[in-house]
Design an enzyme around this catalytic site. Sequence first.
Site, short mmCIF file in Angstrom:
data_model
loop_
_atom_site.label_atom_id
_atom_site.label_comp_id
_atom_site.label_asym_id
_atom_site.label_seq_id
_atom_site.Cartn_x
_atom_site.Cartn_y
_atom_site.Cartn_z
N ASP A 180 11.60 23.43 6.70
CA ASP A 180 10.44 22.63 7.11
C ASP A 180 10.30 22.47 8.61
O ASP A 180 9.40 21.78 9.09
CB ASP A 180 10.48 21.25 6.45
N GLU A 232 12.14 16.67 12.89
CA GLU A 232 11.79 17.93 13.54
C GLU A 232 10.78 17.74 14.65
O GLU A 232 10.90 18.33 15.73
CB GLU A 232 11.30 18.98 12.52
#
Length: 284
Positions: free
Chosen positions: A168, A139
């Site tokens: 997340d 990410e």
Amino acid sequence: MANASSFGWAGHVPPTTLEEYSERYAAFFKMRRENGIIELRLHTDGGPYVHNWAAHNAWSRVWQDVGNDSENHVLIITGTGETWFQGDPRQTWPKPLVEEEPDYIFQQTIDAWKLIENFVNNIDIPTIAAVNGPGIHTEFALMCDVTLAAEDADFMDPHFMAGTAPGDGLALALQHLMGSKRAAYAIYGGSSIPAPKALEYGLVSDVLPREELLPKAWELARDIMKRPRFARWATHNIVNRPWRKLVAEDFGFHFSQQSLATVGSKALIPDPDLVTDARRRKVW
């Protein structure tokens, strides 16, 4: 290069120096800096990064120290060897999270929350990711200004496949970069998103042979450094603006849903029976 310490301001409190924080986080990152360009390389014992909660806890704080150091002008993030991320979920999650003490659950929550918030909000310099191979927790690589990927890199989100909700930050990045329908299909199926497909979908900026990846990142960083500092800073603010808005508006909702799914299930997450395919594909 001039910094606040150069101006002789009375009472000035200097930030933590590279010498200090590179040592503090040495177990998780190898750092080097040349002419304002700082490279952070994920590692475990000098080899490919193997996921652990100590590193997960350190990420949010290293973003702060790097961002607070005015000697850092461009950031490069990469991994070690041929993988971005390794790890065995049976060791990472030895028992259901709901069985842990409240303070343990709180710390896990804060760590996961702040590693995204601090990366997006505390680093005010151009950022380049060089994703050197397959692995999850991409990410913050996807949220860099520029993301370069090795030919065998993979950007799959394993959370739903492993038995919890994808909150997340990776699903947030997938939705933003490749669109809601493609992201939903990848999330529900735990589908592989190999580097060529990631380039087609707009997840990454370029795909390169592994041996060319880091040299390209440094070439781009040196080219960025030729521009005035205010131009670099302001351009990063423009490029990073969508991520700051997404994190402010949506990340808290995403993460709260993952927390609810993980704790509310009262089960081991990831479920051992649901990670066989991920292990076969060397996600862990």
